[in-house]
Design a protein around this motif. Structure first.
Motif, PDB file in Angstrom:
ATOM      1  N   LEU A   1       0.799  -1.221   0.000  1.00  0.00           N
ATOM      2  CA  LEU A   1       0.000   0.000   0.000  1.00  0.00           C
ATOM      3  C   LEU A   1       0.837   1.278   0.000  1.00  0.00           C
ATOM      4  O   LEU A   1       0.288   2.357  -0.244  1.00  0.00           O
ATOM      5  N   GLY A   2       2.115   1.160   0.275  1.00  0.00           N
ATOM      6  CA  GLY A   2       2.956   2.353   0.276  1.00  0.00           C
ATOM      7  C   GLY A   2       3.631   2.565   1.623  1.00  0.00           C
ATOM      8  O   GLY A   2       3.707   1.660   2.463  1.00  0.00           O
ATOM      9  N   GLN A   3       4.105   3.775   1.839  1.00  0.00           N
ATOM     10  CA  GLN A   3       4.822   4.124   3.056  1.00  0.00           C
ATOM     11  C   GLN A   3       3.842   4.474   4.168  1.00  0.00           C
ATOM     12  O   GLN A   3       2.970   5.329   3.996  1.00  0.00           O
ATOM     13  N   ARG A   4       3.987   3.825   5.301  1.00  0.00           N
ATOM     14  CA  ARG A   4       3.096   4.142   6.419  1.00  0.00           C
ATOM     15  C   ARG A   4       3.431   5.523   6.975  1.00  0.00           C
ATOM     16  O   ARG A   4       4.603   5.867   7.176  1.00  0.00           O
ATOM     17  N   ILE A   5       2.385   6.300   7.226  1.00  0.00           N
ATOM     18  CA  ILE A   5       2.559   7.651   7.753  1.00  0.00           C
ATOM     19  C   ILE A   5       1.549   7.883   8.873  1.00  0.00           C
ATOM     20  O   ILE A   5       0.575   7.139   9.026  1.00  0.00           O
ATOM     21  N   ALA A   6       1.774   8.937   9.649  1.00  0.00           N
ATOM     22  CA  ALA A   6       0.779   9.374  10.629  1.00  0.00           C
ATOM     23  C   ALA A   6      -0.303  10.149   9.889  1.00  0.00           C
ATOM     24  O   ALA A   6      -0.020  10.815   8.884  1.00  0.00           O
TER      25      ALA A   6
ATOM     26  N   VAL B   1      -2.475   4.529   8.101  1.00  0.00           N
ATOM     27  CA  VAL B   1      -2.539   5.332   6.884  1.00  0.00           C
ATOM     28  C   VAL B   1      -1.259   5.099   6.097  1.00  0.00           C
ATOM     29  O   VAL B   1      -0.158   5.086   6.670  1.00  0.00           O
ATOM     30  N   TYR B   2      -1.406   4.897   4.789  1.00  0.00           N
ATOM     31  CA  TYR B   2      -0.260   4.686   3.913  1.00  0.00           C
ATOM     32  C   TYR B   2      -0.311   5.696   2.771  1.00  0.00           C
ATOM     33  O   TYR B   2      -1.389   5.962   2.221  1.00  0.00           O
ATOM     34  N   ALA B   3       0.844   6.225   2.412  1.00  0.00           N
ATOM     35  CA  ALA B   3       0.957   7.109   1.258  1.00  0.00           C
ATOM     36  C   ALA B   3       1.511   6.301   0.098  1.00  0.00           C
ATOM     37  O   ALA B   3       2.636   5.785   0.165  1.00  0.00           O
TER      38      ALA B   3
ATOM     39  N   TRP C   1      -4.044   5.423   1.463  1.00  0.00           N
ATOM     40  CA  TRP C   1      -4.801   4.242   1.847  1.00  0.00           C
ATOM     41  C   TRP C   1      -5.095   4.330   3.337  1.00  0.00           C
ATOM     42  O   TRP C   1      -4.185   4.503   4.145  1.00  0.00           O
ATOM     43  N   LEU C   2      -6.350   4.164   3.705  1.00  0.00           N
ATOM     44  CA  LEU C   2      -6.775   4.198   5.096  1.00  0.00           C
ATOM     45  C   LEU C   2      -7.311   2.817   5.465  1.00  0.00           C
ATOM     46  O   LEU C   2      -8.286   2.347   4.861  1.00  0.00           O
ATOM     47  N   ARG C   3      -6.676   2.185   6.462  1.00  0.00           N
ATOM     48  CA  ARG C   3      -7.093   0.838   6.856  1.00  0.00           C
ATOM     49  C   ARG C   3      -7.892   0.881   8.159  1.00  0.00           C
ATOM     50  O   ARG C   3      -7.456   1.464   9.153  1.00  0.00           O
ATOM     51  N   TYR C   4      -9.067   0.257   8.089  1.00  0.00           N
ATOM     52  CA  TYR C   4      -9.924   0.067   9.253  1.00  0.00           C
ATOM     53  C   TYR C   4     -10.161  -1.433   9.420  1.00  0.00           C
ATOM     54  O   TYR C   4      -9.908  -2.207   8.493  1.00  0.00           O
ATOM     55  N   PRO C   5     -10.683  -1.877  10.579  1.00  0.00           N
ATOM     56  CA  PRO C   5     -11.035  -3.298  10.705  1.00  0.00           C
ATOM     57  C   PRO C   5     -12.074  -3.698   9.658  1.00  0.00           C
ATOM     58  O   PRO C   5     -13.184  -3.177   9.635  1.00  0.00           O
TER      59      PRO C   5
END
Length: 214
Positions: free
Chosen positions: A91-96, A115-117, A123-127
């Motif tokens: 998904l890319g680089q994880r960021i705050a 959150v990934y850039a 990309w926003l991951r939720y359950p």
């Protein structure tokens, strides 16, 4: 020769296209109507061929285009065969969340787990839920998808904005990557953005989540 011409030449080697029907005298007489339609047809054909040139650039594959769906920044092609798919998706680089270059749209305003850039957006991951949002314009599609012709695919309305629902497993193509297996997805325009929601839910629930995004 342009990149588009090269893509179209490559596409021709991988698609089974029915022969064009002969032109009748009635069609030839409609010159004025053809001028009005020419720009629209050219744009639609360019979108379709550009999508398929990427979607079926798989050695040894051969697929027939059955139908084509499009919203800004994304395209969906219905075909009679899918290429081999991978289940691994980077998904890319994880960021705050606060590091994003723009304000993130959140379902019901809820903060995501991660959150990934990447892929020109976030990309926003939720359950049980994955949301992708990116600024879409007049450039090439960021999201390209291929699904079998028997799959439930339809245009939908999301609070007055156009969207496409894909109700089964399909192939997802992201810039520079191999085709990835994806599940049920809702894609829709939201102002200057295009959003993609993936979750194991039906259309009604997916629309409810989309309407809560703010």
């Amino acid at each position: 020769m342009t990149d588009l011409e090269l893509e179209l030449r490559d596409l021709a080697a991988h698609l089974d296209m029915p022969p064009a029907p002969p032109l009748s005298g009635t069609v030839l007489a409609r010159v004025t109507r053809r001028r009005r339609r020419r720009r629209f047809v050219a744009l639609a054909a360019a979108c379709a061929f550009a999508t398929l040139a990427v979607a079926f650039a798989v050695p040894g594959s051969r697929a027939s285009l059955l139908r084509f769906f499009h919203v800004r920044g994304a395209a969906v092609a219905l075909v009679d065969r899918l290429p081999p798919l991978t289940t691994h998706r980077w998904l890319g680089q994880r960021i705050a969340p606060g590091q994003a270059g723009s304000r993130l749209l959140l379902p019901s305003g809820r903060r995501p787990e991660r959150v990934y850039a990447g892929d020109g957006g976030y990309w926003l991951r939720y359950p049980g839920l994955l949301l992708f949002e990116f600024a879409s314009g007049d450039g090439p599609e960021v999201l390209k998808k291929a699904t079998l012709g028997k799959t439930d695919v339809e245009y939908v309305d999301v609070d007055g904005e156009p969207g496409v629902w894909i109700g089964a497993r399909h192939a997802l193509y992201l810039p520079g990557g191999p085709p990835v297996a994806a599940g049920r997805v809702l894609i829709w325009q939201h102002g200057p953005l295009t959003l993609r929601l993936e979750a194991a839910v039906g259309l009604e629930r997916a629309l409810a989540v989309a309407l809560s995004v703010r």
